[in-house]
Design an enzyme around this catalytic site. Structure first.
Site, mmCIF file in Angstrom:
data_model
loop_
_atom_site.group_PDB
_atom_site.id
_atom_site.type_symbol
_atom_site.label_atom_id
_atom_site.label_comp_id
_atom_site.label_asym_id
_atom_site.label_seq_id
_atom_site.Cartn_x
_atom_site.Cartn_y
_atom_site.Cartn_z
ATOM 1 N N SER A 168 -33.921 -47.564 82.797
ATOM 2 C CA SER A 168 -32.986 -48.655 82.483
ATOM 3 C C SER A 168 -31.718 -48.721 83.311
ATOM 4 O O SER A 168 -30.959 -49.680 83.185
ATOM 5 C CB SER A 168 -32.601 -48.595 81.016
ATOM 6 N N SER A 181 -33.235 -51.800 80.676
ATOM 7 C CA SER A 181 -32.523 -52.491 79.633
ATOM 8 C C SER A 181 -31.042 -52.748 79.935
ATOM 9 O O SER A 181 -30.437 -53.607 79.306
ATOM 10 C CB SER A 181 -32.612 -51.686 78.339
ATOM 11 N N LYS A 183 -22.106 -50.533 78.832
ATOM 12 C CA LYS A 183 -23.286 -51.011 78.091
ATOM 13 C C LYS A 183 -23.033 -50.903 76.581
ATOM 14 O O LYS A 183 -22.513 -49.880 76.112
ATOM 15 C CB LYS A 183 -24.500 -50.164 78.494
HETATM 16 N N1 GLN Z 1 -38.010 -50.192 80.213
HETATM 17 C C1 GLN Z 1 -38.143 -48.938 79.540
HETATM 18 C C2 GLN Z 1 -38.437 -49.160 78.076
HETATM 19 O O1 GLN Z 1 -38.590 -50.256 77.721
HETATM 20 C C3 GLN Z 1 -36.936 -48.109 79.746
HETATM 21 C C4 GLN Z 1 -35.845 -48.353 78.781
HETATM 22 C C5 GLN Z 1 -34.680 -47.463 79.007
HETATM 23 O O2 GLN Z 1 -34.620 -46.722 79.979
HETATM 24 N N2 GLN Z 1 -33.753 -47.524 78.072
HETATM 25 O O3 GLN Z 1 -38.502 -48.262 77.313
#
Ligand code: GLN
Length: 475
Positions: free
Chosen positions: A175, A151, A76
């Protein structure tokens, strides 16, 4: 299709000369090219990967190789790899290159993995659909009209589409687990502090974790045990010993106790997901597992507490991107203050800006007690709920996400609706506990449905055992 089912088998086949690592890397590069439309990668390191393949194959042949020799990994684009771009899928870091290796990356490289590229993600890991990336959206490989989740959408899509053996993601509120569930693969979020965050671009430092995506529990365990463990460069990393995870995946007759939390099966859960998850539970019962009802009474406050605390931390962490020290600097300014303002206004995307503003607000004098401090208290209540639950059970079984992958663009106009996608995943980050998403079923439209397992802090061992059991005996 690959000629092996997991990494262990691949290594054996390379040793016997049945699989050539160079050909295998070429195969992945070819697949990446064929699947360019998915937009899973921000950068592909074709030459480096091929060169490494030759070197590592030699090491394997001479018997002097690392534990993960030849594992092809996508990373990532929020993790540092020395000399390579580190953009966080943001225009503010578009031309930035990392100066050193993240500890997790270094440990994997020391065991001879091959890094094939850096994957697309939501900008600064803020999002649930990969639509907030400055590099554009990623498409779900199962259905190209749908999001891969976020994400870490690019990492999940890359594994699901067969573009690498495994991938690294980060999980601050879901994420890793949510995109794993949307794409139909395995994704594990470790206990907070289990894996060093050194070299990870911070989003919310008291929530951020690094973990693997793979096609099976065996590979997840193999990658996790190499990355985990104390690191002098991360003062929050844990000294707790890392057990042999990949060598102990069988339950050996011990029946782990499973918890069912009613709060995770209420309104908002799609009937298909509910049916799939309860179906797995029924099969576990038939196999002799006891399923006990437990309660996590503060569940309804998780989303609110999560978005107050993480935006507060983000507003502080992202203050460093000011045009002076890193990345993008605007030319449209005539004073220092204006330079800060225009660099940030032009460099950040709208979701990141929204969160910086929200975070600044909840931390500001006069609102701090009403929002930030209160959310900290709620975080403790949520942690206490889990502490109570894990006195009775070893594992809690829930859906990963309230619905399968949604359509691209479906939720972009309503941030709250997007935030509700994290309803079952954020609690693990608030409590610091580990979780895994397992591909449990397919919806009537053929979309993957993920099942989430949660365990107590530092109990990745039981989490992986349960995942392995379900993978081999239930699915
Ligand atoms: N979807 C969650 C957010 O928008 C989690 C993001 C993450 O785990 N980096 O914060």
């Amino acid at each position: 299709m690959l000629p092996y089912k997991n990494f262990k088998e691949k290594l054996e086949k390379i040793k016997k000369g049945e699989v050539s690592l160079k050909e295998n890397v070429s195969f992945f590069l070819n697949e990446i090219e064929k699947n360019k439309h998915l937009n899973a990668f921000n950068f592909v390191f074709a030459d480096d990967a091929l060169n490494q393949a030759v070197k590592i194959e030699e090491k394997i042949n001479s018997g002097k190789h690392g534990k993960l020799a030849g594992l092809v990994v996508a990373v990532k684009d929020v993790l540092s790899i020395q000399g390579k771009p580190l953009t966080c899928s943001s225009n503010i870091l578009r031309d930035f290159k990392a100066l050193y290796n993240a500890t997790a990356i270094q440990r994997l490289l020391d065991e001879d993995i091959i890094i094939i590229g850096k994957t697309n993600c939501d900008e600064f890991a803020m999002g649930s659909s990969n639509e907030s990336s400055a590099f554009g959206s990623v498409l779900n490989p199962v259905d190209n009209t749908r999001v891969p989740g976020g994400s870490s959408g690019g990492s999940a899509a890359a594994v699901a589409a067969g573009l690498c053996d495994a991938a690294l993601g980060t999980d601050t509120g879901g994420s890793i687990r949510q995109p794993a569930s949307f794409c139909g693969i395995y994704g594990l979020k470790p206990t907070y502090s289990r894996v060093s965050r050194y070299g990870l671009s911070a989003y919310a430092s008291s929530f951020d974790t690094i973990g693997p995506f793979a096609n099976n529990t065996e590979d997840i365990a193999a990658v996790l045990e190499v990355m985990a463990g104390w690191d002098a460069n991360d003062s929050t990393s844990s000294k707790s010993a890392v057990p042999d995870l990949s060598g102990n995946l069988s339950m050996n007759g011990k029946k782990l106790r499973i918890g069912f939390a009613r709060e995770y099966f209420g309104d908002g859960l799609s009937t298909e997901v509910k049916k799939a998850i309860t179906g797995v539970m029924d099969k576990l019962k038939t196999s002799g597992f006891e399923i006990e009802e437990i309660s996590l009474p503060h569940s309804e406050y998780t989303i609110a507490a999560y978005y107050i605390l993480t935006t507060a931390e983000a507003s502080s962490n992202l203050a460093r991107y000011d045009g002076a020290r890193y990345g993008y600097r605007s030319d449209n300014s005539s004073s220092l203050l204006e330079m800060y303002k225009s660099s940030r206004s032009e460099g950040f995307g709208s979701e990141v800006k929204r969160r910086i503003m929200l975070g600044t607000y909840v931390l500001s004098a006069g609102y701090y007690d009403a929002y930030y401090r209160k959310a900290q208290k709620v975080r403790r209540f949520i942690k206490n709920d889990f502490d109570e639950a894990f006195k009775k059970v070893d594992i809690i079984l829930t859906p990963t996400s309230p619905s399968p992958a949604f359509k691209l663009g479906e939720k972009t106009s309503d941030p709250l609706e997007m935030y509700l996608m994290d309803i079952y995943t954020t609690s693990a980050n608030l409590a610091g506990i580990p979780g895994i998403s397992i591909p449990a079923a397919k919806s009537s439209e053929g979309l993957p449905i993920g099942l989430q397992l949660l365990a107590n802090q530092f109990n990745e061992s039981d989490l992986l055992k349960m995942s392995y059991y379900i993978q081999h005996n239930i699915l």
